[in-house]
Design a protein around this motif. Structure first.
Motif, PDB file in Angstrom:
ATOM      1  N   GLU A 133      51.467  36.872  36.977  1.00  0.00           N
ATOM      2  CA  GLU A 133      52.588  36.870  36.491  1.00  0.00           C
ATOM      3  C   GLU A 133      52.626  36.531  34.701  1.00  0.00           C
ATOM      4  OE1 GLU A 133      55.952  35.848  38.141  1.00  0.00           O
ATOM      5  OE2 GLU A 133      55.303  37.274  40.188  1.00  0.00           O
ATOM      6  N   HIS A 147      51.103  49.271  30.152  1.00  0.00           N
ATOM      7  CA  HIS A 147      50.352  48.462  31.346  1.00  0.00           C
ATOM      8  C   HIS A 147      48.748  49.166  31.541  1.00  0.00           C
ATOM      9  CE1 HIS A 147      54.799  48.373  32.634  1.00  0.00           C
ATOM     10  NE2 HIS A 147      54.791  47.370  32.833  1.00  0.00           N
ATOM     11  N   GLY A 159      49.460  49.265  40.039  1.00  0.00           N
ATOM     12  CA  GLY A 159      50.439  49.483  40.209  1.00  0.00           C
ATOM     13  C   GLY A 159      50.876  47.707  40.364  1.00  0.00           C
ATOM     14  N   THR A 160      49.864  46.468  40.468  1.00  0.00           N
ATOM     15  CA  THR A 160      49.555  45.028  40.403  1.00  0.00           C
ATOM     16  C   THR A 160      50.191  44.526  39.056  1.00  0.00           C
ATOM     17  OG1 THR A 160      48.468  45.043  41.882  1.00  0.00           O
ATOM     18  CG2 THR A 160      48.784  43.395  40.865  1.00  0.00           C
ATOM     19  N   LYS A 162      52.193  46.454  37.112  1.00  0.00           N
ATOM     20  CA  LYS A 162      53.542  46.640  36.563  1.00  0.00           C
ATOM     21  C   LYS A 162      54.344  45.720  37.782  1.00  0.00           C
ATOM     22  CE  LYS A 162      52.941  52.193  35.467  1.00  0.00           C
ATOM     23  NZ  LYS A 162      52.835  53.000  36.547  1.00  0.00           N
ATOM     24  N   THR A 163      53.789  45.139  39.124  1.00  0.00           N
ATOM     25  CA  THR A 163      54.825  44.520  39.720  1.00  0.00           C
ATOM     26  C   THR A 163      54.892  43.474  39.318  1.00  0.00           C
ATOM     27  OG1 THR A 163      53.997  45.946  41.626  1.00  0.00           O
ATOM     28  CG2 THR A 163      54.328  43.845  41.860  1.00  0.00           C
ATOM     29  N   HIS A 164      53.647  42.651  38.343  1.00  0.00           N
ATOM     30  CA  HIS A 164      54.037  41.773  37.989  1.00  0.00           C
ATOM     31  C   HIS A 164      54.661  41.172  36.655  1.00  0.00           C
ATOM     32  CE1 HIS A 164      51.059  39.623  40.509  1.00  0.00           C
ATOM     33  NE2 HIS A 164      49.810  39.494  39.985  1.00  0.00           N
ATOM     34  N   THR A 166      57.326  43.311  36.211  1.00  0.00           N
ATOM     35  CA  THR A 166      58.733  43.478  36.610  1.00  0.00           C
ATOM     36  C   THR A 166      58.648  41.767  37.347  1.00  0.00           C
ATOM     37  OG1 THR A 166      58.149  45.910  37.488  1.00  0.00           O
ATOM     38  CG2 THR A 166      60.575  44.723  37.949  1.00  0.00           C
ATOM     39  N   ARG A 167      58.226  40.799  37.723  1.00  0.00           N
ATOM     40  CA  ARG A 167      58.128  39.911  38.427  1.00  0.00           C
ATOM     41  C   ARG A 167      58.219  39.008  37.942  1.00  0.00           C
ATOM     42  NH1 ARG A 167      54.518  40.428  44.048  1.00  0.00           N
ATOM     43  NH2 ARG A 167      56.519  41.962  45.046  1.00  0.00           N
TER      44      ARG A 167
END
Length: 189
Positions: A133, A147, A159-160, A162-164, A166-167
């Motif tokens: 993150e 991204h 995708g990872t 984007k997830t990092h 967001t988190r």
């Protein structure tokens, strides 16, 4: 300068270097990008300026040696950030002292501390994020890269990334909410 214009200028300079071994053109590329590369590395090196400057020098040496591998599929700056990121990862893996510094920083971020303002505390919060993150927040949020560019630089799947992102943003928002709440009540964390 507009990013599209900057990209075209970088491409023209790269072509001059490759076609004519024009060192002045490469020097222009270095001058154009050295501040951003150093800033990137200083964040990755947790403000160890000497280490970051050494890695920046290594980045530009590698860029000179590997310039013929630049395919202009991404912007030159993205390609350069990728080289810098890889230099950092290689050096980080070889220096266990930085693992100890990371644990110390995390302990400091979690424990009581004197506040020197929100910016300093925000930097500590960023350093306390999980590694994935933190790196994504560096490239995507702090450096303003897309991204896709962040995925290209870090080698992480889109995708990872984007997830990092967001988190990491959610963790920082929560931390800032807690920070503001503590500021309003006079409580220090």
């Amino acid at each position: 300068m507009v990013p599209e214009v900057e990209s075209r200028l970088d491409l023209a300079l790269v072509k001059r270097v490759l076609l004519h071994e024009d060192r002045q053109a490469f020097n222009q590329l270095v001058r154009r990008h050295q501040s951003n590369v150093r800033a990137q590395l200083r964040r990755l090196c947790r403000d160890d300026h000497a280490w970051a400057d050494d890695l920046a020098q290594e980045t530009f040496l590698l860029a000179w040696r590997k310039l013929s591998q630049f395919r202009s599929e991404a912007r030159f700056s993205t390609w350069l950030y990728r080289i810098a990121h890889n230099c950092f990862l290689q050096a980080y893996r070889q220096q266990p002292i930085h693992e100890m510094q990371e644990e110390t920083l995390l302990d400091q971020a979690a424990g009581p501390r004197q506040r020197a303002g929100l910016q300093r505390d925000l930097q500590k919060a960023l350093q306390a994020l999980p590694e994935g993150e933190r790196v994504v927040m560096l490239y995507h949020t702090q450096m303003g890269l897309s991204h896709e560019e962040t995925a290209d630089i870090t080698g992480l799947p889109l995708g990872t990334v984007k997830t990092h992102a967001t988190r990491g943003s959610a963790r920082l928002r929560q931390w800032l909410k807690d920070y503001q709440s503590n500021e309003n009540t006079g409580v220090t964390t």
